[in-house]
Design a protein around this motif. Structure first.
Motif, PDB file in Angstrom:
ATOM      1  N   ILE A   5       0.849  -1.179   0.000  1.00 26.69           N
ATOM      2  CA  ILE A   5       0.000   0.000   0.000  1.00 26.69           C
ATOM      3  C   ILE A   5       0.892   1.237   0.000  1.00 26.69           C
ATOM      4  O   ILE A   5       1.681   1.439   0.922  1.00 26.69           O
ATOM      5  N   VAL A   6       0.761   2.058  -1.030  1.00 27.64           N
ATOM      6  CA  VAL A   6       1.507   3.311  -1.109  1.00 27.64           C
ATOM      7  C   VAL A   6       0.654   4.398  -0.471  1.00 27.64           C
ATOM      8  O   VAL A   6      -0.473   4.651  -0.900  1.00 27.64           O
ATOM      9  N   SER A   7       1.166   5.020   0.585  1.00 21.50           N
ATOM     10  CA  SER A   7       0.504   6.137   1.255  1.00 21.50           C
ATOM     11  C   SER A   7       1.301   7.390   0.940  1.00 21.50           C
ATOM     12  O   SER A   7       2.493   7.455   1.239  1.00 21.50           O
ATOM     13  N   SER A   8       0.624   8.369   0.342  1.00 21.47           N
ATOM     14  CA  SER A   8       1.394   9.511  -0.117  1.00 21.47           C
ATOM     15  C   SER A   8       0.630  10.820  -0.038  1.00 21.47           C
ATOM     16  O   SER A   8      -0.543  10.894  -0.382  1.00 21.47           O
ATOM     17  N   PHE A   9       1.324  11.845   0.443  1.00 18.27           N
ATOM     18  CA  PHE A   9       0.873  13.217   0.307  1.00 18.27           C
ATOM     19  C   PHE A   9       1.285  13.628  -1.099  1.00 18.27           C
ATOM     20  O   PHE A   9       2.436  13.401  -1.497  1.00 18.27           O
ATOM     21  N   ILE A  10       0.381  14.241  -1.857  1.00 15.03           N
ATOM     22  CA  ILE A  10       0.657  14.545  -3.254  1.00 15.03           C
ATOM     23  C   ILE A  10      -0.008  15.863  -3.638  1.00 15.03           C
ATOM     24  O   ILE A  10      -1.067  16.201  -3.110  1.00 15.03           O
ATOM     25  N   THR A  11       0.619  16.602  -4.538  1.00 15.83           N
ATOM     26  CA  THR A  11       0.036  17.839  -5.049  1.00 15.83           C
ATOM     27  C   THR A  11      -0.809  17.523  -6.283  1.00 15.83           C
ATOM     28  O   THR A  11      -0.753  16.424  -6.827  1.00 15.83           O
ATOM     29  N   LEU A  12      -1.549  18.513  -6.757  1.00 14.66           N
ATOM     30  CA  LEU A  12      -2.360  18.317  -7.955  1.00 14.66           C
ATOM     31  C   LEU A  12      -1.519  17.962  -9.173  1.00 14.66           C
ATOM     32  O   LEU A  12      -1.989  17.262 -10.066  1.00 14.66           O
ATOM     33  N   GLY A  14       1.152  16.108  -9.022  1.00 19.28           N
ATOM     34  CA  GLY A  14       1.815  14.829  -8.801  1.00 19.28           C
ATOM     35  C   GLY A  14       3.084  14.842  -7.983  1.00 19.28           C
ATOM     36  O   GLY A  14       3.756  13.820  -7.861  1.00 19.28           O
ATOM     37  N   ILE A  15       3.445  15.974  -7.370  1.00 17.07           N
ATOM     38  CA  ILE A  15       4.686  16.060  -6.591  1.00 17.07           C
ATOM     39  C   ILE A  15       4.480  15.417  -5.219  1.00 17.07           C
ATOM     40  O   ILE A  15       3.475  15.655  -4.556  1.00 17.07           O
ATOM     41  N   ILE A  16       5.459  14.618  -4.800  1.00 16.31           N
ATOM     42  CA  ILE A  16       5.423  13.976  -3.479  1.00 16.31           C
ATOM     43  C   ILE A  16       6.622  14.363  -2.620  1.00 16.31           C
ATOM     44  O   ILE A  16       6.711  13.966  -1.460  1.00 16.31           O
ATOM     45  N   GLN A  17       7.515  15.153  -3.132  1.00 20.98           N
ATOM     46  CA  GLN A  17       8.786  15.452  -2.457  1.00 20.98           C
ATOM     47  C   GLN A  17       8.601  16.373  -1.251  1.00 20.98           C
ATOM     48  O   GLN A  17       7.972  17.415  -1.345  1.00 20.98           O
ATOM     49  N   GLU A  24      14.859  17.266   2.791  1.00 21.91           N
ATOM     50  CA  GLU A  24      15.582  17.175   1.535  1.00 21.91           C
ATOM     51  C   GLU A  24      15.904  18.592   1.069  1.00 21.91           C
ATOM     52  O   GLU A  24      15.303  19.547   1.526  1.00 21.91           O
ATOM     53  N   ASP A  25      16.821  18.702   0.151  1.00 15.20           N
ATOM     54  CA  ASP A  25      17.160  20.004  -0.413  1.00 15.20           C
ATOM     55  C   ASP A  25      16.106  20.343  -1.471  1.00 15.20           C
ATOM     56  O   ASP A  25      16.302  20.135  -2.658  1.00 15.20           O
ATOM     57  N   PHE A  26      14.947  20.842  -1.001  1.00 10.75           N
ATOM     58  CA  PHE A  26      13.814  21.132  -1.870  1.00 10.75           C
ATOM     59  C   PHE A  26      13.201  22.444  -1.404  1.00 10.75           C
ATOM     60  O   PHE A  26      12.771  22.559  -0.253  1.00 10.75           O
ATOM     61  N   LYS A  27      13.156  23.428  -2.283  1.00  7.82           N
ATOM     62  CA  LYS A  27      12.755  24.769  -1.855  1.00  7.82           C
ATOM     63  C   LYS A  27      11.320  24.867  -1.375  1.00  7.82           C
ATOM     64  O   LYS A  27      10.968  25.805  -0.677  1.00  7.82           O
ATOM     65  N   TYR A  28      10.464  23.892  -1.707  1.00  6.67           N
ATOM     66  CA  TYR A  28       9.076  23.925  -1.267  1.00  6.67           C
ATOM     67  C   TYR A  28       8.800  22.956  -0.114  1.00  6.67           C
ATOM     68  O   TYR A  28       7.645  22.640   0.163  1.00  6.67           O
ATOM     69  N   GLY A  29       9.844  22.476   0.545  1.00  5.24           N
ATOM     70  CA  GLY A  29       9.673  21.531   1.642  1.00  5.24           C
ATOM     71  C   GLY A  29       8.676  22.042   2.678  1.00  5.24           C
ATOM     72  O   GLY A  29       8.686  23.217   3.034  1.00  5.24           O
ATOM     73  N   GLY A  30       7.803  21.149   3.139  1.00  2.00           N
ATOM     74  CA  GLY A  30       6.781  21.514   4.116  1.00  2.00           C
ATOM     75  C   GLY A  30       5.481  22.003   3.501  1.00  2.00           C
ATOM     76  O   GLY A  30       4.620  22.545   4.186  1.00  2.00           O
ATOM     77  N   GLY A 122       6.642   8.085   1.721  1.00  2.00           N
ATOM     78  CA  GLY A 122       7.802   8.747   1.123  1.00  2.00           C
ATOM     79  C   GLY A 122       8.385   7.848   0.050  1.00  2.00           C
ATOM     80  O   GLY A 122       7.649   7.309  -0.780  1.00  2.00           O
ATOM     81  N   SER A 123       9.694   7.684   0.051  1.00  2.00           N
ATOM     82  CA  SER A 123      10.355   6.642  -0.744  1.00  2.00           C
ATOM     83  C   SER A 123      10.051   6.703  -2.238  1.00  2.00           C
ATOM     84  O   SER A 123       9.675   5.712  -2.864  1.00  2.00           O
ATOM     85  N   GLY A 124      10.205   7.887  -2.832  1.00  2.00           N
ATOM     86  CA  GLY A 124       9.860   8.101  -4.233  1.00  2.00           C
ATOM     87  C   GLY A 124      10.488   7.118  -5.203  1.00  2.00           C
ATOM     88  O   GLY A 124       9.810   6.587  -6.083  1.00  2.00           O
TER      89      GLY A 124
END
Length: 194
Positions: A5-12, A14-17, A24-30, A122-124
Motif C-alpha cells: 500500500i503506497v501512502s502519499s501526500f501529493i500535489t495536484l 503529482g509532486i510527493i517530495q 531534503e534540499d527542496f525549496k518547497y519543503g513543508g 515517502g520513498s519516491g
C-alpha cells in the motif's frame, strides 16, 4: 499474500517530495502543513492504528530512523513494526526491527509470505520501482490543492498502465482530497480488464 500500500501526500501536479519539511534540499519543503486540519489528522490517526509493516527506501528510512525512535508517543507501535528497507548501501541500523533488502526479488518474496500489509511512505524511487513492476495493490493518497511545478513525482515515465478502483474518498475542510484506490486490472487498448 501481503498487499503493498503506497501512502502519499501529493500535489495536484503529482509532486510527493518533502511534504512535511525541509529534510531534503527542496525549496518547497513543508508544502502540506497549511492544509493540515482535523479531518486529515483523523485519517492519519486511523491509518496508524492498522496493523502494518513499513517498506521504505533508504532516504526515507534515514529520516524516519532519526525521528521515530524517540517519538513513539505520536505513532504508537512504530518501533515494534518491522521496517523493511530497500538499500544498496545500508546493512544495519540501531532502530529495532529493521531488515535490509537488496533487490526487487527480495520485495517479491516478502510480498508472498504471511504477515501484515506493507505500507510505503515517502520513498519516491522505491515507489517508482514498485509501480514499474506492478507490485502496488493500493494507493492511499492525500491530494493537496496546490501545484509546485517541480520536484519528485509519484508517477513517472515507466509506470505500467494499470486500472485502480476508488473505494473511499472524502474532502477535508482545507480542500485535501483523501482517496483510497485498489488495483482493478490492466489497461488494454482503451478498455479496462479486471
Amino acid at each position: 499474500m501481503r498487499k503493498i500500500i503506497v501512502s502519499s501526500f501529493i500535489t495536484l501536479d503529482g509532486i510527493i517530495q518533502a511534504p512535511g519539511g525541509s529534510e531534503e534540499d527542496f525549496k518547497y519543503g513543508g508544502w502540506s502543513a497549511p492544509y493540515y486540519d482535523e479531518v486529515v489528522d483523523k485519517i492519519l490517526e486511523e491509518q496508524k492504528k492498522k496493523p502494518t509493516d513499513l517498506l521504505l527506501g533508504r532516504k526515507t528510512f534515514e529520516i524516519f530512523a532519526s525521528f521515530w525512535p524517540e517519538h513513539e508517543d505520536i505513532w504508537p507501535g512504530i518501533n515494534d513494526m518491522t521496517k523493511y528497507v530497500m538499500s544498496n548501501t545500508l546493512t544495519k541500523s540501531d532502530w529495532k526491527n529493521s531488515v535490509f533488502l537488496k533487490s526487487l526479488a527480495d520485495i517479491e518474496k516478502l510480498k508472498k509470505i504471511d504477515g501484515p500489509d506493507l505500507n510505503v511512505s515517502g520513498s519516491g524511487q522505491l515507489i517508482q520501482l514498485l509501480l514499474k513492476n506492478d507490485l502496488v495493490d493500493e494507493l492511499w493518497l492525500l491530494i493537496h490543492p496546490l501545484t509546485l511545478g517541480t520536484g519528485k513525482k509519484l508517477f513517472d515515465n515507466g509506470t505500467i498502465p494499470a486500472a485502480f478502483r476508488l473505494t473511499e474518498s472524502l474532502v477535508s475542510p482545507t480542500g485535501v482530497i483523501i482517496a483510497n484506490y485498489k488495483r482493478a486490472g490492466e489497461v488494454k487498448a482503451g478498455t479496462i480488464g479486471s
